[in-house]
Write an enzyme that holds these catalytic residues in place. Structure first.
Site, short mmCIF file in Angstrom:
data_model
loop_
_atom_site.label_atom_id
_atom_site.label_comp_id
_atom_site.label_asym_id
_atom_site.label_seq_id
_atom_site.Cartn_x
_atom_site.Cartn_y
_atom_site.Cartn_z
N GLU A 186 29.25 48.80 45.22
CA GLU A 186 29.58 48.10 44.10
C GLU A 186 28.95 48.67 42.98
O GLU A 186 28.32 47.71 41.85
CB GLU A 186 29.37 46.76 44.33
CG GLU A 186 30.21 45.92 45.44
CD GLU A 186 30.01 44.46 45.52
OE1 GLU A 186 30.76 43.75 45.96
OE2 GLU A 186 28.81 43.84 45.80
N GLU A 233 35.70 44.94 51.36
CA GLU A 233 35.25 43.64 51.64
C GLU A 233 36.40 42.70 51.28
O GLU A 233 36.81 42.35 50.35
CB GLU A 233 34.05 43.54 50.86
CG GLU A 233 32.89 44.37 51.29
CD GLU A 233 31.35 43.84 50.48
OE1 GLU A 233 31.59 42.83 49.89
OE2 GLU A 233 30.72 44.69 50.47
#
Length: 701
Positions: free
Chosen positions: A155, A232
């Site tokens: 991320e 995710e």
């Protein structure tokens, strides 16, 4: 594995990744296989795991890949049960884990710029990857292992936009022989996807809702002729202290999962099984208004497998959906049998604390740091001059009895208990930086004690603020406008070596004396679970502290904000907090622990306890009538029913005859013969062999 065209291919055949996140470092190793088998039995073909750098290199240059950190064993076990592996080594992982998985000792350098091309940071990453990646390189799919994909960083688009940094991380992995499919993962906004991308590296999406929006961002950047994957898919959410447990309904999950699968995308459930944030490893978040929110011990995550490994409604719904909506042939018709659940005992087992260790005795086992100023824990000259990582830090000073008001230049990090002459007078937090009115002073004395006990409640793991997460006190501490100096600073890290000293201490007092003392303490109690079931610990009635279970696990408790039930399968407790009742369900019936070659604890039922601390002391207690203590090689004391006392103070020979039924002969240090009632013969011939003959049976150990 290839990512050419709209679908993955493995060995030249179409492949859909059906994955679930199970982090080895959040699950006791005895349960790894159980959790992996349940994942496979749900219809998944892949397990995903992060790698926490800070757990593997807690002290700079000292690496640990053993026990719960035995990553190689975990990956091999995944292959053994028939699963592929997605490998996410960071170096940053987020994951609601302290400092996002980065080691605290990075903060010892005041100029460190993490997650950048800062040479100091990159050299630390290089040393870490030099240790980590050679362990897993042979486990790649192309080398016959289960690893089919490797994620670069994590991320990153929500933190920075330095493409050179991301390329460096990828190329460093490649230099170590990593060659499977590389991935990135980002989420939520198009800007983040842009910032986190690497040319020619597959982008994946993170979300809980709106899959069309997130996949749209991905396709607008890397084109439509690439496989889609949610790295995710958030099956639930994590909790902060004081919040209600977050829940994602099975119905809401079903709507999104069906959409993902029906467009042919791959999925990784984050989390499939959350597990537990053992020790002080939990992370924290900062709200937009600066409010600090530490994450709780449980990482249940409302995942398909609960924290204790039980299958939920969500688990069975996922299995049903995968069979209907995954690509043809991806879910076998005959899935593995779901492992049986150990189960929990009906009812409760009440455990009372039996002993306590006063705060001054706790401190006597720690060498303080002398300083004219307060020092943040990461800046202390300990742990090879790399600072303190976790736990508590105590600042002690002496103040005048006429003092009125205590002030802090900067907010405490993160929670401070303030004691005057041993009595707590105030508690302040990072968001409550206000003056403290001093109480409990001896007005006529200039030797009043001021103790400030600061708890590191977890470093922020997400956002741009992570690089400034130093804990403890910073700046001047003043009384009535005058700087307080000097200070004695005690790092309370509660590492295994320290806890071994605590357990072996001769300063434990019986619990009936506890009312005579104020301040923090360590409490000790034991219990014997009746079977091999797991257990939850109900901490209602307690307030704030840390729970140690057999020195194997360490759990933070805080029940004045919300009720907390902690899962454990173990059977001995040491607690640092206030005194109250402890309720435990089940656990194990037999436990053997050996830590640092200095402590051995065997607890087999309610009648026997054996503790070996170092080479100098042996205590055997069998019911309330017999106590044997061996201190060194020169003294033996046996006490039975207040009627017999035998002391051996020689190293050569001892013959004892007590009545007509017992004969004990000890000749030197090599042989012990005990003859009791013609029915039992015990012979000890050296330090390695014990033969017991009882009637017609024989046991050799």
């Amino acid at each position: 594995m290839q990512a050419e065209g709209k679908q993955f291919s493995l060995n030249g055949r179409p492949f859909q990744i059906l994955s679930g996140a199970v982090h080895y470092f959040r699950v006791h190793p005895d349960y790894w296989k159980d959790r992996l088998l349940k994942l496979k039995a749900c219809g998944l073909n892949t397990v995903e795991t992060y790698v926490p750098w800070n757990a593997h290199e807690e002290v700079k240059g000292q690496f640990d890949f053993t026990g719960i950190l035995d990553l190689v064993r975990y990956i091999k076990l995944a292959q053994e049960v028939g699963l592929f592996v997605i490998f996410r080594p960071g170096p940053y992982i987020c994951s609601e884990w302290d400092f996002g998985g980065l080691p605290s000792w990075l903060l010892h350098s005041p100029d460190m710029r993490v997650r950048t091309t800062d040479p100091n940071f990159l050299s630390a990453v290089d040393r870490y990857f030099d240790e980590l990646l050679p362990l897993v390189e042979p486990l790649q799919f192309s080398n016959g292992g289960p690893i089919i994909a490797i994620q670069v960083e994590n991320e990153y688009g929500s933190y920075g936009s330095d493409l050179n940094y991301m390329i460096y991380i990828k190329e460093t992995m490649e230099k170590q022989g990593m060659k499977e499919l590389f991935l990135t993962s980002d989420g939520n906004t198009e800007e983040r996807y842009m910032n986190g991308r690497i040319p020619d590296v597959l982008m994946t999406a993170n979300f809980q809702i709106k899959p069309e929006k997130n996949f749209g961002f991905v396709q607008s950047i890397q084109g439509e002729n690439k496989p889609l994957m949610t790295m995710e898919y958030w099956s639930g959410w994590f909790d902060h202290w004081g919040e209600q447990h977050h829940v994602l309904s099975t119905e809401e999950m079903e709507k999104v999962l069906v959409k993902v699968l029906d467009i042919g995308a791959s999925v990784n459930f984050y989390m499939f099984h959350g597990g537990t944030n053992f020790g002080f490893w939990n992370g924290a978040n900062l709200e937009y208004d600066g409010t600090y929110l530490p994450t709780v011990t449980s990482y249940d995550y409302d995942a398909p497998l609960s924290e204790s490994g039980e299958m939920t409604e969500k688990y069975f719904k996922i299995k049903e959906i995968l069979k209907k909506h995954a690509l043809p042939g991806m879910v076998p018709a005959n899935l593995p049998v779901i492992p049986k659940i150990a189960g929990k005992i009906n009812g409760q087992l009440k455990v009372e604390m039996t002993h306590f260790l006063p705060f001054n005795e706790i401190l006597d086992m720690i060498e303080p740091v002398q300083s004219s100023d307060v020092v943040q824990m990461e800046m202390l000259p300990i742990n090879m001059d790399q600072g303190q990582g976790y736990g508590y830090i105590l600042y002690k000073a002496t103040i005048d009895g006429k003092s009125k008001e205590l002030t802090f230049q900067h907010p405490v990090k993160d929670r401070a208990q303030i004691f005057v002459n041993g009595k707590e007078i105030a508690v302040i937090t990072a968001t409550q930086n206000k003056p403290v009115q001093l109480k409990n002073l001896q007005v006529d004395s200039k030797e009043n004690s001021l103790d400030i006990l600061v708890e590191n409640q977890g470093r922020v793991n997400y956002g741009k603020e992570i690089g400034s997460e130093r804990k403890g006190l910073h700046g001047d501490v003043k009384i009535d406008g005058v700087k307080v100096t000097p200070w004695r600073i005690y790092p309370l890290e509660f590492k295994n070596t320290y806890m071994a000293k605590v357990r072996a201490s001769s300063k434990w007092q019986i619990i009936s004396n506890v009312a005579k003392y104020d301040g923090p303490m360590i409490y000790k109690g034991t219990y014997t679970p009746p079977g091999k079931q797991d257990a939850f610990i109900d901490m209602q009635g307690w307030t704030k502290g840390v729970l140690f279970v057999n020195n194997l696990s360490q759990l933070v408790i805080w029940t004045d904000l919300s009720q907390l039930v902690i899962w454990t399968g173990l059977s001995q407790l040491v607690i640092w907090t206030d005194l109250s009742q402890l309720v435990i369900w089940t656990g194990l019936s037999q436990l053997v622990i050996w830590t640092d070659l200095s402590q051995l604890v065997i607890w087999t039922d309610l009648s026997q306890l054996v503790i070996w601390t170092g080479l100098s002391q042996l205590v055997i207690s069998t019911d309330l009538s017999q106590l044997i203590i061996w201190t060194g090689l020169s003294q033996l004391v046996i006490w039975t029913d207040l009627s017999q006392l035998i002391i051996w103070t020689d190293l050569s020979q001892l013959i004892i005859w007590t009545g007509l039924s017992q004969l004990v002969i000890w000749t030197g240090l090599s042989q012990l013969v005990i003859w009791t009632d013609l029915s039992q013969l015990i012979i000890w011939t050296d330090l390695s062999q014990l033969v017991i003959w009882t009637d017609l049976s024989q046991l050799v150990i």
